[in-house]
Write a protein that holds these residues in place. Structure first.
Motif, short mmCIF file in Angstrom:
data_model
loop_
_atom_site.label_atom_id
_atom_site.label_comp_id
_atom_site.label_asym_id
_atom_site.label_seq_id
_atom_site.Cartn_x
_atom_site.Cartn_y
_atom_site.Cartn_z
N LEU A 261 42.21 39.68 42.76
CA LEU A 261 43.14 40.02 43.84
C LEU A 261 43.87 41.33 43.56
CD1 LEU A 261 45.65 37.58 45.55
CD2 LEU A 261 46.28 39.91 44.99
N VAL A 262 44.44 41.45 42.37
CA VAL A 262 45.23 42.63 42.05
C VAL A 262 44.38 43.90 42.13
CG1 VAL A 262 46.52 43.81 40.21
CG2 VAL A 262 46.91 41.37 40.68
N GLU A 263 43.20 43.85 41.51
CA GLU A 263 42.34 45.03 41.51
C GLU A 263 41.93 45.43 42.92
OE1 GLU A 263 42.33 43.15 37.59
OE2 GLU A 263 42.00 42.39 39.63
N ASN A 264 41.58 44.45 43.74
CA ASN A 264 41.14 44.76 45.10
C ASN A 264 42.30 45.22 45.98
OD1 ASN A 264 38.12 44.01 45.67
ND2 ASN A 264 38.87 42.44 44.28
N ARG B 69 50.93 42.70 38.52
CA ARG B 69 50.27 41.41 38.29
C ARG B 69 51.30 40.33 37.92
NH1 ARG B 69 45.01 40.77 37.13
NH2 ARG B 69 44.86 42.94 36.40
N LEU B 70 52.22 40.71 37.04
CA LEU B 70 53.24 39.76 36.60
C LEU B 70 54.15 39.35 37.76
CD1 LEU B 70 54.73 38.21 34.38
CD2 LEU B 70 56.01 40.31 33.91
N GLN B 71 54.62 40.33 38.54
CA GLN B 71 55.53 40.02 39.64
C GLN B 71 54.84 39.17 40.71
OE1 GLN B 71 58.36 40.26 38.73
NE2 GLN B 71 59.39 42.21 39.11
N GLU C 47 42.80 40.27 54.11
CA GLU C 47 41.59 39.91 53.37
C GLU C 47 41.77 40.20 51.88
OE1 GLU C 47 36.79 40.98 53.24
OE2 GLU C 47 38.12 41.97 54.68
N ALA C 48 42.34 41.37 51.57
CA ALA C 48 42.54 41.74 50.17
C ALA C 48 43.63 40.88 49.52
CB ALA C 48 42.91 43.22 50.07
#
Length: 504
Positions: A444-447, A470-472, A436-437
């Motif tokens: 997306l990244v934060e969650n 985030r970049l990868q 889900e996350a």
């Protein structure tokens, strides 16, 4: 030829068999969690001693606490608790061995009292465990025992009918204490850092909630040696059974398949005696920590590097991933540039040689180690195998692109879709919440990094890590695995570095 006692004499000459009278062996070890690894590791060391005419008081009684363990119990019982160790390697010196060290197998669901009595019996002097990383009911991020789990609450309310390992151990130790019987050693053989300490903390946490005086007695009298265990043991397949049958004529309901390599480092801290395992290659030490960190960060961490990127590329087996030159280069670079610099000195170990050996083991074409096995239960494995290296890099302020790519690849893997459009099941107790996350379109990244039961509180607080992750992840989603690996491995990433700087 069905494997059993009656047919032992008819086995082919190349198949090793027990050289001792199994009827004379006493069961001084109770092992909880009889799967492939125990049968290819601890039981083999014990079998080697038995074949030397030693360890007659250290036979093994297997125990299963889950309903799923019935299949293993029935398979072993149907062949007099014998099984075949089938070594698979790329050399000609692999062994095939029938093992008799396990003499019985108790299932908790067949009656908790029988198991408690076995554990409380003075003859039982070691209780060993392979209950998986998640079996210790310990929060990965905090290290705290999770006393709110339903099964733990049940055992605290029903001490005579426990369901968990901690309920059984506590009740058995209470009976031993009341009868004036020395306690047994609790020996974890699970693949997690400081496994003895984890087992100690979990059992003492449970016992404290049950009986404070018993807690104090356990704390003062029971030993929990830390250990580093190592042997690649893939899941036994029908193909393995057929291969064994064709090669030897042995019909084994559940052989165990393993690589030739075998290693066990154990702290010599036993409260009620132990087998002389050092005579058959076990290395005893006062402090297993440096060996444990070496193995977990280099072998297990590299398995994670190989597994998720390999799965996304459509590889099914470890040796296929290692035959992929780009992926193999990444795995070795991760070993050399990420894991190794953060390791303490490992007495008596040549790390370069150790890493060469790991690459050779990963590349074993005969064993067909499944990528799906390596990928399973990532939410328990990654915090133990990869996050310690990442935390060290964050603290030191050094490059973390490769380490972060492993975590981003796991997040991308959780979609259940490889780059060829193939699907695969995500095998993880937390699969629903993880997927889900990982599939969110917004934040997306934060969650994903906010999953505290996986990442804890420390890592998301690092802006550098969050930006790199985030970049990868963005690279994987838009460019694919190949291009992401190429960019990550490049010595100078040019515009990508500038992009990262703006994100930070």
């Amino acid at each position: 030829m069905k494997l059993n006692i009656q047919n032992l004499s008819q086995l082919p000459e190349r198949v090793q068999r027990p050289l001792y009278d199994r009827k004379q062996v006493k069961q001084g070890i109770v092992h909880i969690g009889v799967g492939g690894f125990h049968r290819a590791h601890q039981a083999i060391y014990t079998e080697m001693l038995l074949n030397r005419g030693k360890a007659g008081e250290w036979g093994i009684c297997g125990v299963g606490l889950r309903s799923e363990d019935r299949a293993m119990q029935e398979a072993l019982a149907s062949q007099d608790y014998l099984y075949t160790l089938y070594e698979l390697g790329d050399s000609d010196n692999t062994q095939i061995q029938v093992v008799g060290a396990i003499g019985d197998f108790l299932l908790a669901e067949d009656g908790s009292e029988a198991l408690i009595r076995k554990l409380a019996d003075p003859q039982t002097r070691i209780v060993s465990l392979t209950i998986t990383e998640g079996g210790y009911c310990t929060d990965d991020s905090s290290g705290q025992f999770n006393a709110d789990l339903p099964q733990i609450r049940h055992d605290l309310a029903n001490p005579q009918q426990p369901r968990t390992v901690f309920g059984f151990l506590t009740e058995a130790l209470a009976r031993r204490r009341a009868a004036g019987i020395k306690p047994f050693t609790v020996m974890s053989c699970d693949n997690l850092p400081h496994n003895g300490q984890v087992a100690r903390n979990a059992l003492l946490s449970f016992a404290k909630l049950h009986d404070l005086e018993l807690h104090d007695w356990i704390a003062s009298n029971v030993s929990f040696p830390n250990a580093m265990v190592d042997r690649i043991t893939p899941m036994t397949s029908d193909a393995h059974r057929s291969q064994l049958l064709e090669e030897t004529g042995i019909e084994d309901a559940w052989p165990v398949v393993a690589e030739p390599f075998l290693q066990w480092m154990v702290e010599d801290k036993f409260c009620n005696g132990r087998p002389s395992w050092e005579e058959v290659g076990v290395q005893f030490t006062d402090d297993v920590t440096p060996y444990e960190e070496m193995k977990i960060r280099l072998l297990n961490g590299s398995h994670m590097a190989m597994a998720y990127l390999g799965a996304l590329l459509g590889h099914c087996y470890a040796h296929e991933a290692m035959q992929d030159a780009q992926l193999s280069e990444f795995v070795r670079s991760y070993m050399d540039r990420d894991a190794t610099p953060l390791l303490a000195e490992v007495p008596g170990i040549d790390l370069e040689n150790y890493k060469d050996t790991l690459i050779e083991r990963f590349s074993n074409t005969a064993i067909c180690d499944q990528i799906s096995r390596l990928c399973s239960d990532g939410s328990s494995k990654l915090p133990k195998f990869v996050l310690p290296t990442l935390l060290g890099q964050i603290e030191a302020g050094i490059d973390m692109r490769r380490t972060t790519l492993i975590l981003a690849a796991w997040c991308h893997y959780l979609r259940g879709l490889d780059e060829q459009g193939g699907t695969y099941p995500v095998l993880d107790p937390r699969a629903a919440s993880l997927q889900e996350a990982a599939c969110l379109k917004e934040r997306l990244v934060e969650n994903f990094l906010g999953l505290e039961d996986v990442f804890g509180h420390k890592i998301p607080a690092s802006a550098t890590f969050v930006a790199t992750f985030r970049l990868q992840l963005e690279r994987l989603q838009t460019l694919g695995v190949r291009a992401t690996l190429e960019l990550t491995m490049a010595e100078e990433v040019g515009a990508e570095e500038r992009k990262l700087a703006t994100l930070i």
